[in-house]
Scaffold this active site. Structure first.
Site, PDB file in Angstrom:
ATOM      1  N   HIS A  85       0.838  -1.206   0.000  1.00 57.28           N
ATOM      2  CA  HIS A  85       0.000   0.000   0.000  1.00 57.28           C
ATOM      3  C   HIS A  85       0.866   1.246   0.000  1.00 57.28           C
ATOM      4  O   HIS A  85       1.946   1.272   0.597  1.00 57.28           O
ATOM      5  CB  HIS A  85      -0.978   0.002   1.179  1.00 57.28           C
ATOM      6  CG  HIS A  85      -0.335   0.044   2.545  1.00 57.28           C
ATOM      7  ND1 HIS A  85       0.080   1.220   3.139  1.00 57.28           N
ATOM      8  CD2 HIS A  85      -0.069  -0.938   3.445  1.00 57.28           C
ATOM      9  CE1 HIS A  85       0.573   0.960   4.342  1.00 57.28           C
ATOM     10  NE2 HIS A  85       0.513  -0.348   4.548  1.00 57.28           N
ATOM     11  N   ASP A  87      -0.237   4.419   0.980  1.00 50.45           N
ATOM     12  CA  ASP A  87      -0.592   5.448   1.959  1.00 50.45           C
ATOM     13  C   ASP A  87       0.158   5.249   3.274  1.00 50.45           C
ATOM     14  O   ASP A  87       0.609   4.143   3.600  1.00 50.45           O
ATOM     15  CB  ASP A  87      -2.101   5.481   2.201  1.00 50.45           C
ATOM     16  CG  ASP A  87      -2.642   4.170   2.762  1.00 50.45           C
ATOM     17  OD1 ASP A  87      -2.257   3.096   2.255  1.00 50.45           O
ATOM     18  OD2 ASP A  87      -3.463   4.218   3.706  1.00 50.45           O
ATOM     19  N   ASP A 117       6.554   0.937   6.866  1.00 53.73           N
ATOM     20  CA  ASP A 117       5.154   0.585   6.599  1.00 53.73           C
ATOM     21  C   ASP A 117       4.600   1.407   5.444  1.00 53.73           C
ATOM     22  O   ASP A 117       3.958   2.418   5.662  1.00 53.73           O
ATOM     23  CB  ASP A 117       4.342   0.823   7.869  1.00 53.73           C
ATOM     24  CG  ASP A 117       2.906   0.371   7.770  1.00 53.73           C
ATOM     25  OD1 ASP A 117       2.585  -0.429   6.871  1.00 53.73           O
ATOM     26  OD2 ASP A 117       2.089   0.820   8.591  1.00 53.73           O
ATOM     27  N   GLU A 149      -5.008   1.769   2.662  1.00 54.96           N
ATOM     28  CA  GLU A 149      -4.936   0.577   3.512  1.00 54.96           C
ATOM     29  C   GLU A 149      -5.095   0.959   4.971  1.00 54.96           C
ATOM     30  O   GLU A 149      -5.730   0.246   5.754  1.00 54.96           O
ATOM     31  CB  GLU A 149      -3.601  -0.144   3.289  1.00 54.96           C
ATOM     32  CG  GLU A 149      -3.477  -1.497   3.999  1.00 54.96           C
ATOM     33  CD  GLU A 149      -2.961  -1.422   5.431  1.00 54.96           C
ATOM     34  OE1 GLU A 149      -3.052  -2.424   6.154  1.00 54.96           O
ATOM     35  OE2 GLU A 149      -2.467  -0.338   5.845  1.00 54.96           O
ATOM     36  N   GLU A 150      -4.518   2.104   5.340  1.00 54.89           N
ATOM     37  CA  GLU A 150      -4.519   2.520   6.744  1.00 54.89           C
ATOM     38  C   GLU A 150      -5.905   2.937   7.234  1.00 54.89           C
ATOM     39  O   GLU A 150      -6.116   3.081   8.431  1.00 54.89           O
ATOM     40  CB  GLU A 150      -3.538   3.684   6.943  1.00 54.89           C
ATOM     41  CG  GLU A 150      -2.088   3.360   6.602  1.00 54.89           C
ATOM     42  CD  GLU A 150      -1.431   2.423   7.598  1.00 54.89           C
ATOM     43  OE1 GLU A 150      -2.118   1.942   8.523  1.00 54.89           O
ATOM     44  OE2 GLU A 150      -0.230   2.165   7.438  1.00 54.89           O
ATOM     45  N   GLU A 177       3.976  -6.380   4.056  1.00 52.90           N
ATOM     46  CA  GLU A 177       3.917  -5.654   5.329  1.00 52.90           C
ATOM     47  C   GLU A 177       5.117  -6.036   6.197  1.00 52.90           C
ATOM     48  O   GLU A 177       5.689  -7.129   6.054  1.00 52.90           O
ATOM     49  CB  GLU A 177       2.626  -5.994   6.073  1.00 52.90           C
ATOM     50  CG  GLU A 177       1.358  -5.439   5.450  1.00 52.90           C
ATOM     51  CD  GLU A 177       1.104  -3.979   5.799  1.00 52.90           C
ATOM     52  OE1 GLU A 177       1.972  -3.365   6.463  1.00 52.90           O
ATOM     53  OE2 GLU A 177       0.044  -3.455   5.409  1.00 52.90           O
ATOM     54  N   HIS A 371       4.073   3.617  12.334  1.00 58.11           N
ATOM     55  CA  HIS A 371       3.169   4.642  12.870  1.00 58.11           C
ATOM     56  C   HIS A 371       3.805   5.528  13.929  1.00 58.11           C
ATOM     57  O   HIS A 371       3.131   6.385  14.492  1.00 58.11           O
ATOM     58  CB  HIS A 371       1.890   4.001  13.450  1.00 58.11           C
ATOM     59  CG  HIS A 371       1.083   3.244  12.447  1.00 58.11           C
ATOM     60  ND1 HIS A 371      -0.189   2.776  12.731  1.00 58.11           N
ATOM     61  CD2 HIS A 371       1.343   2.849  11.178  1.00 58.11           C
ATOM     62  CE1 HIS A 371      -0.665   2.134  11.672  1.00 58.11           C
ATOM     63  NE2 HIS A 371       0.260   2.162  10.718  1.00 58.11           N
TER      64      HIS A 371
END
Length: 398
Positions: A85, A87, A117, A149-150, A177, A371
């Site tokens: 992903h 984003d 990520d 995705e997030e 991931e 994150h």
């Protein structure tokens, strides 16, 4: 004995260097989920098309978000899919020691938002593709790069629907991931909801004349907590997950304007992470019955226009461990892994599994870095990923 490095070592070193260069480009795209990702998708598409890839773009309803699905090699069914992903989560209110959208190399690590990520994996797949002789591929090699995705795997859901309509079903999917390059064969689902209560405001001195949305929302939370306890007793025997049961979490509860005003509005954000589909069915049916036969009749007896509504933010199915999983077998051979594992966090892998693809999660970096401020990926992890992809390439062009 010659001291010259082998061709294999030189190739891998060059691939790693190219991966780092591409990762710097990718981090510079500020693809926070709330914003458009069209610039990074154009970058990825341009690079893949330059290699001769056949590209399909799918957009969201706004036209500001896009996926790209690209294929190298023969135009035949099946093939291998590498997926990630584009984003990233926001950087607001995080204490970064450097610009989060400028890659910084320090102490064997590459820092930047998305480095772990999961732009590191995407960069490795592009560097890998550039080193391939696509004309020698014996089966299709697919690339899927998605949006949002997030915020509920929205892009992957759109992509999977499009692939289904087109009749495109890869044999194997590797979702990159961050797993520290461990082979992950299963994870829980992620079902997220926002439940809204509308009552009737009034003065707190006459509570029976109003419908207190906060109180009814609190009772709803109470039911969620009852279900949380019930779900613990439903853990499947031999569950590979930690914790082994389906979990429920209440993320936020907003309501009210003052101490002496009956709250007319309330909003609850909550999620569950099912280990089995029957748990999700139980939770949703129990809550539906509780709303329709208990809470709503009581509210509407005082105020007929009272309501309870629910928005589905995401219902992402988990990745179920399969006894026969060609993706698990392939990636274990490519990485030399002696075993596999499961994780609690959700990915897009379950969506591809629903399409009929054998899926696995394996990528560079650790989820513990995702994150956070000063997010990073170890260069050693990227090198391991490049080595895995290099072995894949030799298989596909043998």
């Amino acid at each position: 004995m010659s001291l010259q490095p082998s061709k294999k070592a030189v190739r891998e070193t060059m691939t790693l260097k190219r991966t780092k260069d591409i990762l710097a480009d990718l981090i510079a795209f500020e693809t926070v989920s709330a914003d458009s990702n069209l610039e990074i998708i154009r970058y990825l598409t341009d690079r893949l098309e330059a290699l001769g890839a056949r590209c399909i773009e799918t957009r969201d309803a706004t036209g500001k978000k896009a996926n790209v699905f690209a294929t190298l090699g023969p135009d035949i069914p099946g093939g291998i899919l590498l997926s990630g992903h584009t984003d990233v989560v926001p950087v607001a209110d995080q204490d970064w020691t450097s610009d989060p959208f400028e890659m910084v190399e320090r102490d064997g690590r590459l820092y930047g938002r998305g480095s772990c990520d999961m732009k590191g994996f995407i960069a490795a797949t592009l560097a890998f593709a550039e080193g391939l002789d696509a004309g020698k591929l014996t089966q299709p090699l697919h690339f899927a790069f998605t949006y949002d995705e997030e915020t509920g795997c929205l892009g992957a859901q759109n992509l999977v629907n499009d692939l289904s309509h087109r009749g495109i079903v890869p044999d194997i999917a590797i979702i990159g991931e961050p797993t520290e390059m461990r082979v992950i064969e299963g994870h829980k689902g992620c079902f997220e909801y926002t439940t809204r209560f509308t009552g009737l405001e009034g003065h707190s001195s006459a509570p029976d004349d109003g419908v207190n949305a906060a109180e009814y929302a609190a009772r709803y939370v109470g039911k969620l907590l009852e279900l949380r306890h019930i779900l613990k007793s439903r853990a499947p025997a031999g569950s590979a997950f930690e914790p082994p049961w389906t979990t429920i979490n209440v993320g936020f509860f907003n309501s009210g304007v003052a101490h002496n005003v009956i709250a007319s509005k309330a909003e609850i954000g909550w999620e569950m992470r099912p280990v089995q589909a029957s748990d999700a069915d139980l939770v949703n049916q129990t809550l539906s019955d509780y709303i329709n036969y208990t809470l709503l009749p009581e509210m509407q007896a005082v105020h007929p226009e009272a309501s309870i509504t629910q928005d589905v933010v995401a219902e992402v199915q988990g990745l179920e461990p399969m006894e026969d999983n060609a993706a698990r077998k392939l990636v274990a051979e490519l990485t030399g892994a002696n075993g596999t594992g499961t994780v609690a966090f959700a990915t897009e892998a379950g969506l591809f599994q629903q399409l009929g693809v054998h899926a696995i999660v394996c990528g560079p970096g650790s989820i513990t870095q995702a994150h956070k401020a000063d997010e990073y990926v170890e260069i050693e992890q990227l090198d391991l990923c490049c080595r895995m992809l290099d072995r894949l390439g030799r298989r596909l062009t043998a």
